[in-house]
Design a protein around this motif. Structure first.
Motif, mmCIF file in Angstrom:
data_model
loop_
_atom_site.group_PDB
_atom_site.id
_atom_site.type_symbol
_atom_site.label_atom_id
_atom_site.label_comp_id
_atom_site.label_asym_id
_atom_site.label_seq_id
_atom_site.Cartn_x
_atom_site.Cartn_y
_atom_site.Cartn_z
ATOM 1 N N ARG A 98 0.911 -1.194 -0.088
ATOM 2 C CA ARG A 98 0.053 0.081 0.188
ATOM 3 C C ARG A 98 0.739 1.201 0.095
ATOM 4 N N TYR A 99 2.176 1.099 0.204
ATOM 5 C CA TYR A 99 2.986 2.277 0.320
ATOM 6 C C TYR A 99 3.282 3.037 -1.005
ATOM 7 N N ARG A 100 3.042 4.289 -0.962
ATOM 8 C CA ARG A 100 3.373 5.007 -2.314
ATOM 9 C C ARG A 100 4.301 6.364 -1.847
ATOM 10 N N ALA A 101 5.137 6.287 -2.408
ATOM 11 C CA ALA A 101 5.945 7.652 -2.528
ATOM 12 C C ALA A 101 5.256 8.942 -2.835
ATOM 13 N N LYS A 102 5.522 9.875 -2.102
ATOM 14 C CA LYS A 102 4.669 11.257 -2.242
ATOM 15 C C LYS A 102 5.563 12.061 -3.106
ATOM 16 N N LEU A 103 5.150 13.131 -3.588
ATOM 17 C CA LEU A 103 5.826 14.053 -4.222
ATOM 18 C C LEU A 103 6.771 14.557 -3.449
ATOM 19 N N VAL A 104 7.946 15.009 -4.213
ATOM 20 C CA VAL A 104 8.852 15.751 -3.544
ATOM 21 C C VAL A 104 8.738 17.315 -3.870
ATOM 22 N N ARG A 105 8.561 18.035 -2.416
ATOM 23 C CA ARG A 105 8.813 19.308 -2.445
ATOM 24 C C ARG A 105 9.988 20.014 -2.929
ATOM 25 N N ARG A 106 9.892 21.109 -4.165
ATOM 26 C CA ARG A 106 11.230 21.434 -4.235
ATOM 27 C C ARG A 106 11.265 23.067 -3.906
ATOM 28 N N VAL A 107 12.413 23.261 -3.412
ATOM 29 C CA VAL A 107 12.800 24.632 -2.784
ATOM 30 C C VAL A 107 14.072 24.871 -3.385
ATOM 31 N N TYR A 108 14.774 26.314 -3.201
ATOM 32 C CA TYR A 108 15.691 26.627 -3.749
ATOM 33 C C TYR A 108 16.622 27.331 -2.645
ATOM 34 N N ILE A 109 17.917 27.017 -2.807
ATOM 35 C CA ILE A 109 18.888 27.800 -1.760
ATOM 36 C C ILE A 109 20.070 28.430 -2.553
ATOM 37 N N PRO A 110 20.405 29.721 -2.069
ATOM 38 C CA PRO A 110 21.400 30.429 -3.058
ATOM 39 C C PRO A 110 22.764 29.649 -2.933
ATOM 40 N N LYS A 111 23.499 29.827 -3.900
ATOM 41 C CA LYS A 111 24.935 29.279 -3.903
ATOM 42 C C LYS A 111 25.727 30.475 -4.038
ATOM 43 N N ALA A 112 26.973 30.235 -3.621
ATOM 44 C CA ALA A 112 28.130 31.258 -3.444
ATOM 45 C C ALA A 112 28.334 32.062 -4.802
ATOM 46 N N ASP A 113 28.168 31.520 -5.928
ATOM 47 C CA ASP A 113 28.181 32.262 -7.010
ATOM 48 C C ASP A 113 27.051 33.152 -7.552
ATOM 49 N N ARG A 115 23.777 31.751 -8.138
ATOM 50 C CA ARG A 115 22.893 31.036 -8.591
ATOM 51 C C ARG A 115 22.153 30.176 -7.490
ATOM 52 N N GLN A 116 21.094 29.557 -7.742
ATOM 53 C CA GLN A 116 20.370 28.832 -6.907
ATOM 54 C C GLN A 116 20.624 27.283 -7.292
ATOM 55 N N ARG A 117 20.499 26.444 -6.100
ATOM 56 C CA ARG A 117 20.585 25.065 -6.052
ATOM 57 C C ARG A 117 19.271 24.641 -5.683
ATOM 58 N N PRO A 118 18.653 23.850 -6.601
ATOM 59 C CA PRO A 118 17.406 23.077 -6.156
ATOM 60 C C PRO A 118 17.488 22.050 -5.251
ATOM 61 N N LEU A 119 16.559 21.967 -4.142
ATOM 62 C CA LEU A 119 16.790 20.839 -3.213
ATOM 63 C C LEU A 119 15.210 20.251 -3.453
ATOM 64 N N GLY A 120 15.358 18.903 -2.923
ATOM 65 C CA GLY A 120 13.963 18.202 -2.959
ATOM 66 C C GLY A 120 13.779 17.614 -1.519
ATOM 67 N N ILE A 121 12.594 17.972 -0.788
ATOM 68 C CA ILE A 121 12.210 17.706 0.464
ATOM 69 C C ILE A 121 11.228 16.628 0.433
ATOM 70 N N ALA A 122 11.489 15.579 0.861
ATOM 71 C CA ALA A 122 10.538 14.361 0.807
ATOM 72 C C ALA A 122 9.666 14.323 2.066
ATOM 73 N N ALA A 123 8.617 13.703 1.632
ATOM 74 C CA ALA A 123 7.563 13.606 2.960
ATOM 75 C C ALA A 123 8.482 12.774 4.059
ATOM 76 N N LEU A 124 7.873 12.997 5.305
ATOM 77 C CA LEU A 124 8.501 12.360 6.547
ATOM 78 C C LEU A 124 8.532 10.647 6.491
ATOM 79 N N GLU A 125 7.606 10.247 6.089
ATOM 80 C CA GLU A 125 7.494 8.597 5.944
ATOM 81 C C GLU A 125 8.550 8.353 4.920
ATOM 82 N N ASP A 126 8.607 8.723 3.689
ATOM 83 C CA ASP A 126 9.408 8.716 2.620
ATOM 84 C C ASP A 126 10.806 8.731 3.117
#
Length: 488
Positions: A98-113, A115-126
């Protein structure tokens, strides 16, 4: 008093339970590792059974409880209120499919140069399930991974990779450095090849399907959903291991064979995730390798970044050779936060690899600190001082390598100046005097000093001898200096 004793005994029972759970899990993992070590071609058929309640409880204890929540918005504190019931329900979902992987929430964090680095935040049970699977698979792949791979591996660190590179350049006949970066590696990783690589060692289709669910989960960004055809989200618990498995087959094994059978001179390799530095004795080897590497990466849907991949003359003869040709100083390269340069020792004038903090990283860190100081403008002085001490000490803990003293002093001086200026501007009535401020500096701002040991450029026995001279309390430093940590 009765309630206090009850609470203490409850904590003691919980600790005993945790210890027993960990011991049982560790015994199972040791069996997996032993089998992987004995037979490098064995395909594991029944590892899914290890993703049980005990393993998930251990995984729960290892994930970051303070991390941001995923699309489900469930926090660790909320989940822990009914932890045992939630874990048992999760185990049931895995067993009954019954387990289904949930969508990954994408956020961006600034880099030193900038630009922005995309990060994926998974659901807690994932995160919990991924941590459990990673814990099991690590027992297998840690027996397979090669010595020059350092990124996101148990017992390995960025400083071990830096040390390996330094010792490799100093010990081997390195005249050319190939500083390479795989363009958008995490975003372009092929799901098809990923599954093929996993199946080299894992015959359990249930584990393979779990990994496929995470790869294909899709991304949620500002309320919009997008399908994931390629790549694995940076920031996901399983992504570092998947990246290492992918590059193990796509790069590590190939380059290990190449330098043994095709190179005409010395070749060193240090890889930290997709950040790779190689050293060559012969220029012809370097050029031939670079072209063949591009062709191989293309086969797996990857390519080198044209602006971040450079072949430069670097080593003990670089300065003299460039001077004879009427060229300037040898070029420098960056790796894991440090700029590497050709230098000479003060006493003997012998060649040495010098390292200093990347200037952009230093400026970016000071900029972040300046903004945070403004937010803490009117907090008590002692509270700000305590915070600054942790920031400065944390910076020193990473950047305090031999030869980097000027950068450390510069960072400390800038922090002191920013704090002094902030305190002077807090009030128009009472001005902070320099004498009073110096007492605060002495109380809260650590002095700059080298925290990482000076490596020896001779044979590995020299490194072993240096390790034995360290105090017994510095066990971590001793482990960093043994031969496996400088495998190139």
């Amino acid at each position: 008093m009765g309630k206090g004793l009850t609470a203490v005994r409850s904590l003691q029972r919980k600790h005993m339970l945790d210890s027993r759970v960990r011991e049982h899990v560790q015994t199972s993992l040791q069996g997996i590792a032993k089998k992987a070590r004995q037979d490098g071609k064995y395909r594991f058929c029944d590892v899914y059974r290890l993703i049980n309640e005990e393993m998930l409880l251990v995984a729960w204890s290892e994930i970051n409880k303070n991390a941001a929540s995923g699309v489900d918005r469930v926090t660790a504190a909320e989940y822990e209120e009914s932890l045992i019931e939630n874990i048992r329900d999760l185990v049931g979902g895995l067993k009954e499919k019954r387990y289904r992987a949930k969508l990954v929430r994408r956020v961006y964090i600034p880099k030193a140069d900038g630009r922005q680095r995309p990060l994926g935040i998974a659901a807690l049970e994932d995160k919990i399930v991924q941590q459990a699977v990673v814990t099991v698979l690590n027992q297998i792949y840690e027996e397979d991974f090669v010595g020059f791979s350092y990124g996101f591996r148990p017992g390995r660190s960025q400083h071990q990779a830096l040390d390996a590179l330094w010792v490799g350049i100093m010990r081997k006949k390195v005249n050319w450095i190939l500083d390479a970066d795989v363009r958008g590696f995490f975003d372009n990783l092929s799901h098809e090849w990923m599954v093929k690589f996993i199946e080299h060692r894992i015959a359990d289709r249930r584990i393979v399907r779990l990994i496929q669910k995470w790869l294909r989960a899709g991304v949620s960004e500002e309320g919009k959903w997008s399908r994931a055809e390629v790549g694995t989200p940076q920031g996901a618990v399983a992504s570092p291991l998947l990246a290492n498995i992918y590059l193990h087959y796509a790069f590590d094994l190939w380059v290990k064979h190449w330098r043994k059978h095709q190179a005409t001179g010395d070749v060193i390799v240090v890889r930290y995730a997709d950040d790779i530095v190689m050293g060559f004795e012969n220029h012809a080897d370097a050029e031939r390798f670079l072209q063949e590497w591009k062709d191989r990466l293309r086969k797996f849907g990857l390519e080198l970044h044209p602006d971040k991949t450079r072949l430069i003359e670097f080593g003990r003869h670089a300065t003299e050779n460039r001077k004879q040709r009427g060229e300037g100083k040898p070029e420098v390269f960056n790796f894991l936060g440090f700029t590497h340069m050709c230098g000479k020792t003060r006493k003997t004038g012998r060649f040495i690899v010098k390292r200093k903090t990347i200037r952009k990283r230093l400026s970016a860190k000071l900029g972040e600190l300046k903004e945070e100081l403004r937010r803490r403008w009117h907090q008590p002085v002692a509270e700000v001082g305590k915070w600054l001490r942790t920031v400065v000490q944390g910076y020193f803990n990473y950047h305090a390598v031999p030869g980097n003293m000027d950068s450390l002093n510069s960072f400390r001086a800038q922090v002191i100046w920013l704090w002094y200026r902030g305190l002077r501007r807090r009030s128009q009535r009472s001005r902070m005097t320099w004498e009073r401020f110096l007492s605060l500096v002495g109380q809260w701002i650590p002095s700059a000093k080298i925290l990482h040991p000076q490596l020896v450029s001779g044979l590995s026995s020299s490194i072993q001898r240096l390790a034995t001279q360290l105090p017994q309390r510095d066990g971590l430093l001793q482990r960093r200096l043994v031969t496996p940590s400088v495998t190139v």
